[in-house]
Design a protein around this motif. Structure first.
Motif, PDB file in Angstrom:
ATOM      1  N   LEU A 115       0.830  -1.213   0.000  1.00  0.00           N
ATOM      2  CA  LEU A 115       0.000   0.000   0.000  1.00  0.00           C
ATOM      3  C   LEU A 115       0.862   1.260   0.000  1.00  0.00           C
ATOM      4  N   VAL A 116       2.000   1.239   0.708  1.00  0.00           N
ATOM      5  CA  VAL A 116       2.916   2.395   0.722  1.00  0.00           C
ATOM      6  C   VAL A 116       3.509   2.596  -0.676  1.00  0.00           C
ATOM      7  N   ALA A 117       3.940   1.504  -1.334  1.00  0.00           N
ATOM      8  CA  ALA A 117       4.522   1.595  -2.671  1.00  0.00           C
ATOM      9  C   ALA A 117       3.513   2.135  -3.679  1.00  0.00           C
ATOM     10  N   ILE A 118       2.253   1.731  -3.536  1.00  0.00           N
ATOM     11  CA  ILE A 118       1.210   2.210  -4.459  1.00  0.00           C
ATOM     12  C   ILE A 118       1.069   3.722  -4.391  1.00  0.00           C
ATOM     13  N   GLU A 119       1.096   4.285  -3.205  1.00  0.00           N
ATOM     14  CA  GLU A 119       0.988   5.746  -3.039  1.00  0.00           C
ATOM     15  C   GLU A 119       2.164   6.466  -3.696  1.00  0.00           C
ATOM     16  N   GLU A 120       3.394   5.889  -3.602  1.00  0.00           N
ATOM     17  CA  GLU A 120       4.571   6.500  -4.211  1.00  0.00           C
ATOM     18  C   GLU A 120       4.453   6.546  -5.733  1.00  0.00           C
ATOM     19  N   TRP A 121       3.986   5.451  -6.343  1.00  0.00           N
ATOM     20  CA  TRP A 121       3.818   5.441  -7.802  1.00  0.00           C
ATOM     21  C   TRP A 121       2.751   6.443  -8.250  1.00  0.00           C
TER      22      TRP A 121
END
Length: 924
Positions: A605-611
């Motif tokens: 979920l953290v990686a999704i926000e960065e992309w």
């Protein structure tokens, strides 16, 4: 077969779970099933029959009618029977088809018929039809044989006794399976009918050919010919053939005479035609001169208009130069669109990476869900250890369903792979077709260009063949002062034909490529429809095309995992209680895996926000660049540039076409002007004009003579040909008719014998003869009991003679009264006597069928009602007969309301009924 215990759940009048402990009644003797009307006595027999064969004991109760009206909505309807066969214990359980309320929400849901049979070694057969087949194979009896030998249902006693020959024939056909003999009779009758129709068809065909024979009205044989045809009889066939030979011989001589006359006239007509041809050449030259002068006069003004149009189109040349400048400017700006595409490609990469993260998130969610399901299954396994054997049998249905669902997924994956292969093949075929179509277009344009050049250069071709002092094929002159010159690039006629052949072959090749592509597209659509149907029937969600592969693979893995879980669960039931410790360890490991998946979910979920933030930055850059561009994308810019280029090319083409039209017409007018001067000299010769009218009149008279003689000759020739063809067919059909007559007589005799239709003979068909053989054995066994029960007064006898030669016979039944010494109809027996006769007949049928079934051993019998019509003495005899049936180790159950039977029979099943349903009490 001996019933041990019967369990009824929500079945008939039994609301809850009711156990019928038949084993408490012992292994031999009589027992009585008693109770109030409608309490459910016959339902006990229905339950045994339904458990074994999926059908009730009588003909009026079906599986869908057996759901109890007293049962609660959540109570399952089923019948379970434990029975002993050859000293081994079997268990069969069945569920009928019925509607029950949904567990959640409103409405009802349909439970389908199902069942399973458990063998002594633990082997299990599941499925309603499979269980029925297994029971029939085990017991050696089907449902109809069981109802005749073991279970005589209520209301079935009098059917066989009082039936007419036609009805009894249908009953015996089912019991003794004599339908094969009936089919044999029908086959013979149909064969005889076919041979009769074939024989009649040949006769009709011969008559039709005879009616088509022809004879000239003025022939010496005409009156005799008409007389033979008017009789319409095949008896004079030889005379007709001889007469036709004379008629055809006469026509052949007449045909030769007409041929000779035609040859004589043809010689005269050819001489006249040659004279006329010389005169007509001058007439044709005059017509040609007139047409060419007319062409020059009509096309002069048109040539002026074409020249004016050509000069007007040349005025657009400055605008063409302006378009060329604008085209150069737009070509220079194409590079900015490339930069836009690079940024958009980068944005697409971010989108794909974000999609992968979302897919990974969905996988984690599924893994967590599957982990929860697995934990639930592990907990359920621990609870099911206590009744492992029963649960293991029930689990077979789930295993079968899981395997079936897994197979469905594999079938859909196979169809998908097949669809992709077919799609690739279709794409290749379409590319081949478009390539051929483009090549065909080029070759057709080249052929049209050659054809135009060929037409223009016809004068050159003719001039190349002219010789000195030889007449011109156009004007006839032997002087050639101004010979046309052939262009060096003009094709010859052979080259033009060769090019046309190339074009036709290429067109056919293109058509075949299109046809094959169409057929491949049909295969592709068929595979696509099959895949859609499989997906719909398997309750698949509505997926996008790019999601199908991922979903199918995930679904395959999930079905495989589900199947393996059920398999592990089945093995679990076979292990001991000591496996609990291993079950706990597996539970802890699954819980640990779920915790790890939850941690990975947080990181994802953290990686999704960065992309998402990276995507926002690229989208802003795209917005800034678009402000400087005239068109939305490179494709639109190229399209606009292409339009301008096409406009320029069109203007250039218009100029060229206008000039070409002008030059072509100018050249044609010059050619026709030269031809006019040549034709004017030719038309001056009129030396044959004075004799033309006379020659034409002579030619017309000769033509009419030829036409008349030719018409007469053709009429004779057609008559000869028609008669020869008809006579050949008649000869061939006569041979066939003789053979068909022999076959028809043979099959007619066989059919009438097998179907009992011989004139003046007894109407006894082959099937009834076989049934009468079985019926004699049944009556022999029945009379052993009927004579005893009637005090030696009666026996049953079969009528062997019909009342007349028109009636079918063989299965009629009478009773012989020894007190009067006479025979009379069984319908004259009293109610009690009818019951005695019916019971004797049913038991005799059971004996014969038991022998036919390979000596099947029957350890139990069931008789439903009928004893209320007997007096005390007859009842005593009936009980004695039934006691004889129990000799050895046979248990016989009786349903009856007769009070005396209740007093005489010690072992009883008492059925009681109240407002909550029925219950059973055992009295021994």
């Amino acid at each position: 077969m001996r019933p041990i215990r019967l369990t009824l759940s929500a079945f008939g009048p039994y609301a809850g779970i009711t156990h019928v402990p038949i084993s408490q009644l012992g292994t031999k003797g009589l027992y009585l099933i008693a109770g109030d009307t409608g309490a459910g006595k016959t339902t006990i027999f229905d339950g045994i029959s339904f458990a074994l064969y999926g059908e009730a004991s009588g003909t009026s109760r079906e599986g869908v009618m057996l759901r109890s009206d007293y049962a609660s909505p959540d109570q399952e309807t089923y019948v379970e029977l434990d029975f002993e066969f050859r000293d081994e214990l079997y268990t069969v359980k069945r569920t009928p088809q019925y509607d029950r309320p949904k567990k959640k929400g409103l409405g009802t849901i349909r439970e389908n018929a199902n069942g399973h049979l458990i063998y002594p070694d633990g082997r299990v057969v599941t499925g309603a039809k499979a269980v029925t087949l297994a029971v029939e194979e085990l017991l050696g009896l089907d449902r109809n044989q069981f109802s005749q030998i073991v279970m005589i249902a209520q209301g079935d006693f009098l059917k066989l006794l009082l039936a007419e020959t036609s009805t009894r024939k249908e009953i015996f056909r089912k019991i003794f399976r004599t339908s094969y003999y009936q089919q044999f009779q029908m086959v013979l009758k149909e064969k005889a009918k076919e041979r009769k129709n074939e024989y009649d068809d040949v006769q009709k065909s011969i008559a039709q050919y005879i009616s088509g024979l022809k004879c000239a009205d003025d022939s010496q044989y005409y009156e005799e010919f008409q007389g033979k045809l008017s009789q319409q009889s095949l008896h004079d066939l030889d005379e007709i053939i001889a007469l036709m030979e004379s008629i055809m011989e006469q026509d052949v001589e007449l045909e030769a005479q007409f041929e000779k006359k035609m040859l004589e006239i043809e010689v005269r007509r050819e001489n006249t035609n040659q004279k006329i041809s010389q005169i007509k050449k001058n007439e044709e030259a005059k017509v040609s001169l007139k047409n060419k002068q007319k062409f020059i006069d009509e096309n002069g003004p048109i040539l002026s208009e074409l020249k004016l149009g050509y000069l007007k189109t040349k005025e657009k040349e400055p605008y063409i130069e302006l378009l060329q400048g604008r085209i150069g400017e737009e070509e220079n700006s194409i590079g900015n669109y490339d930069q836009l595409d690079r940024i958009q490609d980068k944005l697409s990469g971010y989108i794909n990476q974000l999609k992968q993260k979302n897919e990974f998130k969905e996988q984690l969610e599924k893994a967590i869900l599957q982990g929860k399901e697995k934990l639930a299954l592990l907990r359920e396994q621990a609870d099911l250890i206590a009744d492992a054997e029963i649960q293991q049998a029930r689990l077979q249905t789930n295993l079968s369903r899981a395997l079936e669902e897994k197979q469905k997924i594999l079938e859909i994956i196979h169809l998908k792979n097949k669809y992709e292969e077919q799609f690739a093949k279709l794409t290749s075929m379409q590319e081949q077709y478009f390539k051929l179509e483009s090549q065909l277009k080029l070759e057709e344009e080249k052929y049209q260009e050659w054809d135009l050049l060929f037409l223009r250069e016809q004068a050159g071709f003719l001039a190349a063949k002219l010789e000195t002092k030889q007449p011109c094929p156009v004007c006839g002159s032997i002087e050639h002062p101004n010979i046309a010159v052939k262009s060096h690039d003009a094709p010859s006629e052979s080259e033009l034909k060769e090019k046309r052949t190339v074009v036709e072959k290429l067109r056919e090749k293109t058509r075949l490529a299109s046809q094959k592509a169409g057929e491949q597209n049909g295969l592709l659509e068929s595979t696509k429809n099959m895949m859609k149907e499989k997906m719909v029937n398997s309750f698949f969600p509505d997926l996008k095309q790019e999601e199908v592969s991922i979903y199918l693979e995930e679904e395959r893995k999930r079905k495989e995992e589900t199947y393996q879980v059920y398999k592990e669960k089945e093995e679990f039931y076979l292990r001991t209680i000591g496996l609990k410790k291993k079950n706990k360890a597996e539970y802890d490991e699954t819980e640990k895996t779920m915790n790890h998946s939850a941690k990975e979910m947080e990181e994802t979920l953290v990686a999704i926000e960065e992309w998402k933030r990276e995507m926002a930055r690229e989208e802003a850059a795209i917005h800034v660049l678009r402000q400087t561009l005239e068109y939305p994308d490179k494709k639109a810019a190229l399209a606009h540039l292409r339009d301008k280029k096409m406009e320029k090319e069109k203007l250039q083409t218009d100029i060229l076409l206008a000039e070409e039209k002008y030059r072509i017409l100018e050249e044609k007018i010059n050619i026709e002007t030269g031809a006019v001067s040549i034709l004017k000299k030719q038309v001056e010769d009129t030396s044959f004009q004075d004799t033309l009218d006379t020659l034409v009149l002579e030619q017309r008279e000769l033509d009419n003579a030829v036409t008349q003689i030719k018409s007469l000759k053709e009429r004779v020739s057609m008559r000869i040909y028609s008669n020869r063809e008809a006579m050949a067919h008649i000869d061939k059909k006569c041979s066939i008719m003789s053979q068909k007559e022999k076959e028809y007589v043979c099959y007619k005799n066989l059919s009438e014998t097998a179907n009992g239709e011989l004139s003046g003979k007894q109407k006894l068909a082959f099937e009834q003869y076989v049934q009468a053989f079985y019926f004699n054995h049944i009556l022999e066994e029945a009379n052993k009991r009927f004579s005893l029960m009637s005090g030696g007064q009666y026996i049953l006898v079969r009528q062997e003679e019909a009342t007349n030669q028109r009636s079918q016979t063989g299965l009629e039944l009478d009773v012989h009264d020894f007190f009067t010494g006479k025979k009379r109809s069984v319908k004259t027996l009293s109610g009690g006597e009818s019951f005695q006769a019916s019971l004797s007949l049913a038991l005799g049928l059971a004996d014969v069928m038991q022998r036919m079934a390979g000596g099947v051993k029957i350890d139990a019998m069931f008789v439903d009602e009928g004893f209320g019509t007997l007096d005390s003495e007859s009842l005593e005899q009936a009980i004695k007969i039934l006691h004889e049936l129990t000799e050895g180790n046979r248990l016989v159950g009786i349903i009856s309301h007769v009070a005396e039977l209740r007093e005489r029979i010690d072992k009883k099943l008492i059925v009681k009924k109240d407002i909550y349903g029925s219950s059973i009490i055992v009295e021994i």
